[in-house]
Design an enzyme around this catalytic site. Structure first.
Site, PDB file in Angstrom:
ATOM      1  N   ASP A 184      -1.549  -8.850  10.831  1.00  0.00           N
ATOM      2  CA  ASP A 184      -0.598  -9.307   9.810  1.00  0.00           C
ATOM      3  C   ASP A 184       0.783  -9.547  10.420  1.00  0.00           C
ATOM      4  OD1 ASP A 184       0.102 -10.114   7.253  1.00  0.00           O
ATOM      5  OD2 ASP A 184       0.561  -8.088   6.558  1.00  0.00           O
ATOM      6  N   VAL A 197       8.236   3.759   1.393  1.00  0.00           N
ATOM      7  CA  VAL A 197       8.889   4.304   2.577  1.00  0.00           C
ATOM      8  C   VAL A 197      10.161   5.038   2.161  1.00  0.00           C
ATOM      9  CG1 VAL A 197       9.842   3.793   4.858  1.00  0.00           C
ATOM     10  CG2 VAL A 197       7.982   2.390   3.950  1.00  0.00           C
ATOM     11  N   MET A 245       0.792  -1.218   0.000  1.00  0.00           N
ATOM     12  CA  MET A 245       0.000   0.000   0.000  1.00  0.00           C
ATOM     13  C   MET A 245       0.828   1.274   0.000  1.00  0.00           C
ATOM     14  SD  MET A 245      -3.144  -0.872   2.626  1.00  0.00           S
ATOM     15  CE  MET A 245      -2.349   0.075   3.873  1.00  0.00           C
TER      16      MET A 245
END
Length: 199
Positions: free
Chosen positions: A137, A27, A24
């Site tokens: 997760d 970084v 998603m």
């Protein structure tokens, strides 16, 4: 907005380099000029920013991690929406993922080291669960190993508040297939036990 070295966000965060990418988000390593420190900035991928569901998940991550403060959880400094971007400013970790650590070793962990690691993961989860947050997760890819051997749990990207998880059934089975709990795979209601199963 195209991000490259030297790009400034909010006249405060200077992008230095891209250091990672996930499902998603991307970084970046950046410098906070206000506090003169290095940080990590997690930015929702542009192609997903127009998708309401992905924005909702990103906001859920922001709200979840902003509530947490624990030595074994990656710290969050700021949550921002500006210049058409949604991003989280986080602690910059000097280390590698647990998955990378295990691959680098090339041999299974000894039980003492495994116990050292899992106890830190469980302390992080205990803190999150005590504040009503389920990670959803837990896997070696989302656990950072620091140079001193300590761990930090990262990526609450599909976390939801426990109250929300209890109020509705999940619309889809989220998580990673090798670590997902049976109830999560079925799309059933989940609670803190789902994280414990994954751990």
């Amino acid at each position: 907005m195209i991000l490259s070295a030297g790009t400034m966000l909010q006249d405060r965060y200077e992008i230095l380099e891209k250091i990672g990418s996930g499902g998603m988000s991307e970084v970046y390593k950046a410098k906070c000029h206000k506090l003169n420190r290095l940080v990590a900035i997690k930015i929702l991928k542009p192609e997903l920013a127009s998708d309401a569901e992905f924005r909702r998940r990103f906001q859920a991550e922001s709200q979840a991690v902003a509530m947490l403060s624990h030595v074994n959880i990656v710290g969050v400094y700021d949550v921002c929406q500006s210049d058409g971007l949604n991003y989280i400013v986080m602690e910059l970790i000097d280390g590698m993922t647990l998955k990378q650590y295990m691959q680098k070793r090339g041999t299974p962990l000894k039980w003492q080291e495994a116990l050292h690691f899992i106890s830190q993961v469980l302390r992080a989860l205990d803190h999150a669960h005590s504040r009503g947050i389920i990670h959803r997760d837990i896997k070696p890819h989302n656990i950072m190993v620091l140079r001193d051997g300590s761990l930090k749990v990262a990526d609450f990207g599909i976390a939801r508040l426990t109250s929300a998880a209890q109020a509705t059934l999940t619309q889809e089975a989220l998580g990673s297939v090798h670590y997902i709990s049976p109830e999560q795979a079925r799309g059933d209601r989940i609670d803190a036990r789902s994280d414990i199963y994954s751990a």
